[in-house]
Write an enzyme that holds these catalytic residues in place. Sequence first.
Site, PDB file in Angstrom:
ATOM      1  NE  ARG A 129       5.766  -4.666  -1.995  1.00 46.20           N
ATOM      2  CZ  ARG A 129       6.287  -3.692  -1.264  1.00 46.20           C
ATOM      3  NH1 ARG A 129       7.547  -3.790  -0.824  1.00 46.20           N
ATOM      4  NH2 ARG A 129       5.579  -2.629  -0.958  1.00 46.20           N
TER       5      ARG A 129
ATOM      6  CG  ASP B   1       5.471  -3.614   2.439  1.00 37.95           C
ATOM      7  OD1 ASP B   1       4.288  -3.291   2.203  1.00 37.95           O
ATOM      8  OD2 ASP B   1       6.445  -2.934   2.099  1.00 37.95           O
TER       9      ASP B   1
ATOM     10  CG  HIS C 235       3.691  -0.012   3.164  1.00 32.64           C
ATOM     11  ND1 HIS C 235       3.388  -0.628   1.964  1.00 32.64           N
ATOM     12  CD2 HIS C 235       4.115   1.235   2.857  1.00 32.64           C
ATOM     13  CE1 HIS C 235       3.637   0.221   0.964  1.00 32.64           C
ATOM     14  NE2 HIS C 235       4.064   1.357   1.479  1.00 32.64           N
TER      15      HIS C 235
ATOM     16  CD  GLU D  56       4.015   3.723  -1.662  1.00 34.12           C
ATOM     17  OE1 GLU D  56       4.127   3.880  -2.884  1.00 34.12           O
ATOM     18  OE2 GLU D  56       4.096   2.602  -1.110  1.00 34.12           O
TER      19      GLU D  56
END
Length: 798
Positions: free
Chosen positions: A173, A202, A254, A318
Amino acid sequence: MPNKLTSTIILSSLIYTLPLSAQTLAELPLMPWPQQVEVKNSDGKWILNNELDIYIEGDELNDATARWRERIEAQTGWQLTPHQAQNAQAPIKILIEKKVANLPSVQMDESYQLITDSNGSTIKAATRFGAMRGMETLLQLIQTDGENTFVPLVTINDKPRFAWRGVMLDSARHFLPINDILRQIDGMAAAKLNVFHWHLTDDQGWRFESQRYPKLQQLASDGQYYTQQQMRQVVEYAKERGIRVVPEIDFPGHASAIAVAYPELISAAGPYQMQRHWGVHQPLLDPTQEQVYQFTDALIEELTTIFSDEYIHIGGDEVDPTQWENNPLIQEFMKKNNLKDTHALQAYFNQRLEKILTSHQRKMVGWDEIQHPTLSKNIVIQSWQGQDSLGHSAQEGFQGLLSTGFYLDQSQSAAYHYRNEILPRPFTVDVNVKQGEQAQSWQFEIERLKGSPVKGSFTLIKGSDGWRGFIDFAGKSRRAVDHIEWLSPSQVTFSVDTWMGETRPVVILNKQSLSGYTMIGNTRYPTTGTSLADTPEGIAPTTLDADKMSNIRGGEIALWAENIRAPIIDVKLWPRAFAVSERLWSAQNVNNEEDMYRRLNAADAWSSVSVGLQQHAQTAREFTRLANGAEIEPLQILAETVEPAHYYTRHHLKFRENQYHQYEPLNRFVDALPAESTQGRAFKQHIDTLMAKPNDKTNQQWLINKLTRWQNNVPQAQALIKQNVNLARLAPVAENMQQLSAIGLELVEHYSTNKPLTEQRKTTIFQQLEKSAVLHDEVVIAIIEPLETLLRHIPTKG
């Protein structure tokens, strides 16, 4: 507990004190605390001089001797006399029982014994890895008092409680330069942490140089990625410090960065652009395509040529199933293969992925979502969903790691992380209401800044021994509550540690309605509710069979990078990582929070000097920028009184302001702050002392001096705030501090003289405190809670 103090050491904006001499067990500055410690002679010392040298027998530790000597020079300010190879008379002797491969592994033996007498110190270790841990302990023991630089005379026998003690750094990130990563590895070694989990990909970036699929770094990294040579450098650097490196590449979700470079591998047609916003996004690898498995196979083969550890982390968390649900070919594939839902499809993908890993002699690590009965028990499940999820995995035979409660990218108190026991604990509260006892149950909703409210219920029972209680969050197991206190006949508070942090409702129970707020960490969240006629049914906490406890291998700190960039990474990770390290290394019954903070302060100062960690230097540098010059003391003093908002409050505030993205500048006052204010915590302790000993003049004067210092600082802080746009939103904080300091002086004077306040004045002060608790610039004023406590205990006139 005796504690002799020497002169104050000022580091950046925080003040730390170290013992004058560690002559008793209670004064040793060690962290993590060893398994067995004996002080042989409370008056004895091994007095050091600059002829200090190190002799190692039984194995080669390469450049470790030179590193340790440099650190001794940093701690003492000396220049040591030249090192003499194979000098068996050196005062520091490291005797290694067995020479082993220098590659750290989950099976490595890190045990050691350290014995110090008046002539020197001997470290006996089973392997090189125990020698490294023992040397860190010895370096922590080096101290200087008014007479000497010395090491106390001790005998220490030590080994870790858990074999897997990690730190996850997120380079995807916000990119982290190599030198910043290497410095964190030095810190990990000092804290006896032994796994560097490297989050390399990611949605927002691909940081791993792939020679087989070069468009990944060419199109999806913004030019910020690690070459294979750089990654090998990190692996070698960590290996020399006894630290494993476990790489993580996210599959199948992701995957936005993969979608930019190779959209043909994704479950919905592109084209795709780089994802700049934080959150969960839709791109997923297509599990029905053979070229996807060729892709993962090639990447894993590349990883194995760089990372020598037996484990590779595949993410797996996720997964937004939208693309799978909307793709007719994938739906047809699921029917053909009897995959009843998208979780089963993910399990199918992971089975294929596990076979690929096995073919490359590697084992899988992944987050909670990868658990599925079709996977082998060789995989390791890292839990972000908590002890119940972790316990369930372990009970099913999977190996597991805990990260819930160790998210250091969130601001939380070190005490909260320290209380976060790795192993699931039984529920011990008696829920049955006996004859003569009174019980009440309430349902509640905690309003959040983002997402749906947190819902649940709590029950309080009054028995002959006082109050007991428990809380049931929706979908979570029942938890005991602590510190039940009635602030008035209708207002109650209690505390419980949750996945959100230390959680403390402060609510008014008025017949059928509940109102007030819940403190999540240091931040107030509005809370409403109603009474319940009956005690609700709860979910029993996960329990583990005794033979399944060993399936839980340890835990990892997580440092996600939405709110972290390289220039402030040390501020966010240290020194709290030492508290987590102690939970993972030390015995379970080492849990005294006050002593933890004493030793954490010592480890903070020591790691800045000996290890070169930059938590204080980074804060000072950021303050220098914000002050438009070198006169940063007004910001340092203001920083004593405030903390970043805890939990995900800062994330949610940014989301509401449409600033929850990669380009939101992390350049404000809040970004330079540590997670908790040591001076704010000290203020609370002195308020507690005032209430217990109102005639303690020394304590009174401390409070008066501190409040006067904060009050007098406000004009200077306001002048700086006006000069830098990045400080502008702090203006209400400075104004509130002006008023709070005056209120504090008033309350201290009233309490210490037993002088009552009028009801009207009390009400006015409560209103001012409530007003000051409103968030500004993502910070919380840390002295509000102790001032409220003091105000409640001042008598009312009339």
